[in-house]
Motif scaffolding. Structure first.
Motif, mmCIF file in Angstrom:
data_model
loop_
_atom_site.group_PDB
_atom_site.id
_atom_site.type_symbol
_atom_site.label_atom_id
_atom_site.label_comp_id
_atom_site.label_asym_id
_atom_site.label_seq_id
_atom_site.Cartn_x
_atom_site.Cartn_y
_atom_site.Cartn_z
ATOM 1 N N ARG A 199 34.887 59.834 5.480
ATOM 2 C CA ARG A 199 35.184 59.992 6.908
ATOM 3 C C ARG A 199 33.993 60.494 7.707
ATOM 4 O O ARG A 199 33.955 60.349 8.933
ATOM 5 C CB ARG A 199 36.367 60.941 7.093
ATOM 6 C CG ARG A 199 37.697 60.406 6.558
ATOM 7 C CD ARG A 199 38.762 61.462 6.596
ATOM 8 N NE ARG A 199 38.425 62.598 5.727
ATOM 9 C CZ ARG A 199 39.193 63.667 5.557
ATOM 10 N NH1 ARG A 199 40.340 63.770 6.211
ATOM 11 N NH2 ARG A 199 38.818 64.643 4.751
ATOM 12 N N SER A 200 33.023 61.067 7.029
ATOM 13 C CA SER A 200 31.848 61.614 7.724
ATOM 14 C C SER A 200 30.743 60.587 7.934
ATOM 15 O O SER A 200 29.753 60.877 8.613
ATOM 16 C CB SER A 200 31.275 62.794 6.927
ATOM 17 O OG SER A 200 30.626 62.335 5.743
ATOM 18 N N LEU A 201 30.889 59.393 7.384
ATOM 19 C CA LEU A 201 29.767 58.455 7.349
ATOM 20 C C LEU A 201 29.425 57.870 8.709
ATOM 21 O O LEU A 201 28.271 57.575 8.988
ATOM 22 C CB LEU A 201 30.040 57.347 6.333
ATOM 23 C CG LEU A 201 30.191 57.819 4.884
ATOM 24 C CD1 LEU A 201 30.376 56.624 3.961
ATOM 25 C CD2 LEU A 201 29.009 58.675 4.436
ATOM 26 N N ASP A 202 30.423 57.668 9.574
ATOM 27 C CA ASP A 202 30.125 57.174 10.923
ATOM 28 C C ASP A 202 29.234 58.161 11.672
ATOM 29 O O ASP A 202 28.240 57.764 12.299
ATOM 30 C CB ASP A 202 31.417 56.930 11.699
ATOM 31 C CG ASP A 202 32.094 55.624 11.314
ATOM 32 O OD1 ASP A 202 31.392 54.611 11.140
ATOM 33 O OD2 ASP A 202 33.331 55.627 11.187
ATOM 34 N N ALA A 203 29.600 59.448 11.605
ATOM 35 C CA ALA A 203 28.792 60.468 12.273
ATOM 36 C C ALA A 203 27.405 60.558 11.654
ATOM 37 O O ALA A 203 26.399 60.739 12.360
ATOM 38 C CB ALA A 203 29.494 61.827 12.199
ATOM 39 N N PHE A 204 27.338 60.401 10.343
ATOM 40 C CA PHE A 204 26.032 60.447 9.679
ATOM 41 C C PHE A 204 25.148 59.296 10.136
ATOM 42 O O PHE A 204 23.947 59.480 10.396
ATOM 43 C CB PHE A 204 26.205 60.416 8.162
ATOM 44 C CG PHE A 204 24.888 60.347 7.427
ATOM 45 C CD1 PHE A 204 24.069 61.467 7.347
ATOM 46 C CD2 PHE A 204 24.470 59.171 6.843
ATOM 47 C CE1 PHE A 204 22.839 61.402 6.694
ATOM 48 C CE2 PHE A 204 23.246 59.093 6.180
ATOM 49 C CZ PHE A 204 22.439 60.213 6.109
ATOM 50 N N LEU A 247 25.330 51.933 7.169
ATOM 51 C CA LEU A 247 23.913 51.936 7.550
ATOM 52 C C LEU A 247 23.344 50.531 7.707
ATOM 53 O O LEU A 247 22.212 50.372 8.191
ATOM 54 C CB LEU A 247 23.084 52.699 6.510
ATOM 55 C CG LEU A 247 23.337 54.205 6.424
ATOM 56 C CD1 LEU A 247 22.449 54.817 5.346
ATOM 57 C CD2 LEU A 247 23.100 54.894 7.766
ATOM 58 N N LEU A 248 24.106 49.525 7.320
ATOM 59 C CA LEU A 248 23.589 48.157 7.343
ATOM 60 C C LEU A 248 23.025 47.742 8.701
ATOM 61 O O LEU A 248 21.968 47.105 8.761
ATOM 62 C CB LEU A 248 24.683 47.192 6.895
ATOM 63 C CG LEU A 248 24.232 45.844 6.339
ATOM 64 C CD1 LEU A 248 23.217 46.017 5.215
ATOM 65 C CD2 LEU A 248 25.437 45.062 5.850
#
Length: 257
Positions: free
Chosen positions: A71-76, A134-135
């Motif tokens: 769930r944190s990956l969008d913000a990352f 990240l793509l």
């Protein structure tokens, strides 16, 4: 080091504060790359890596990330985009190294669902979805390097769950290479053998009997060191390696040949 422009390339390495990731970051910086590393809890160690790179005239940044927290990956991804613009004057990455990992040693019969899920979330699900998020930030003609393990080829009791996840990463690598081919992004997987780090409690480094046993089963007669892997990563991301794609490369000194 691959670059899609005349500017210095930028690489993101997950789990770059210690061990193999630290060595990867320092080697890539020595080859002229800007480096973004991630860390989960080792903020001081991550800051030290950045400091070492900057003292040599390079550019580096460290960002907090729990790869297993999907769930944190969008913000990352947003944080990466901001760091690229602010520190590197770029809007894209040239390379992504999916290195972050955790170790669990338990027999198949005693592996818990919690241990299995923790390994899956970091090694397999985390690699899958972090790469997906990240793509859009990876430049056409860029590089993705996933980190597997020699344990996906040879077998030690107690690593069934861990090796299963790494086997999944190796299959994922081939699919990514196929699907990202139209963008000229190469995707490979590097499988280190036994390395002297603090991974898995530092058993390979600190258990003299285990260290001797592994060295005795390795063609080059010793256990690997972090710089053995950092150097291979720099090699695989170099411009001269651009025709290597969809491959599993093992860097183990010749374990169990």
């Amino acid at each position: 080091m691959s670059s899609t422009s005349k500017r210095s390339p930028v690489a993101l390495i997950t789990g770059g504060s210690r061990g193999l990731g630290r060595s990867m970051a320092l080697h890539l910086a020595d080859h002229g790359a800007g480096v973004v590393i991630t860390y989960r809890g080792a903020a001081a160690e991550a800051a030290d890596v950045v400091k070492q790179i900057e003292e040599k005239g390079g550019k580096a940044a460290a960002l907090a990330l729990d790869v297993g927290d999907i769930r944190s990956l969008d913000a990352f991804a947003g944080a990466v985009k901001a760091e690229l613009a602010g520190r590197f004057g770029r809007d894209q990455l040239d390379c992504l190294v999916n290195n972050a990992g955790i170790g669990v040693h338990a027999s198949f019969a005693e592996t818990t669902e919690e241990q299995f899920d923790a390994l899956m979330n970091v090694h397999l699900k985390g690699t899958f979805f972090l790469t997906q998020k990240l793509l859009p930030l990876i430049a056409d003609g860029g590089r993705i390097l996933n980190i597997s393990s020699g344990l996906a080829r040879f077998t030690f009791a107690g690593y069934a769950a861990y090796a299963t996840m790494k086997g999944g990463v190796e299959v994922l690598t081939r699919y990514l290479a196929k699907e990202l081919g139209p963008r000229k992004i190469t995707v490979n997987v590097l499988a280190p053998g036994a390395i002297e780090t603090d991974f898995g409690g530092g058993a390979v480094r600190d258990n003299a009997e285990l260290n001797r046993m592994i060295a005795g089963q390795t063609a080059l007669g010793r256990v690997g060191l972090p710089d053995d892997i950092g150097g291979v990563v720099a090699l695989l991301l170099a411009p001269e390696s651009g025709w290597i794609n969809g491959q599993r490369i093992e860097a183990s000194g010749g374990m169990f040949l």
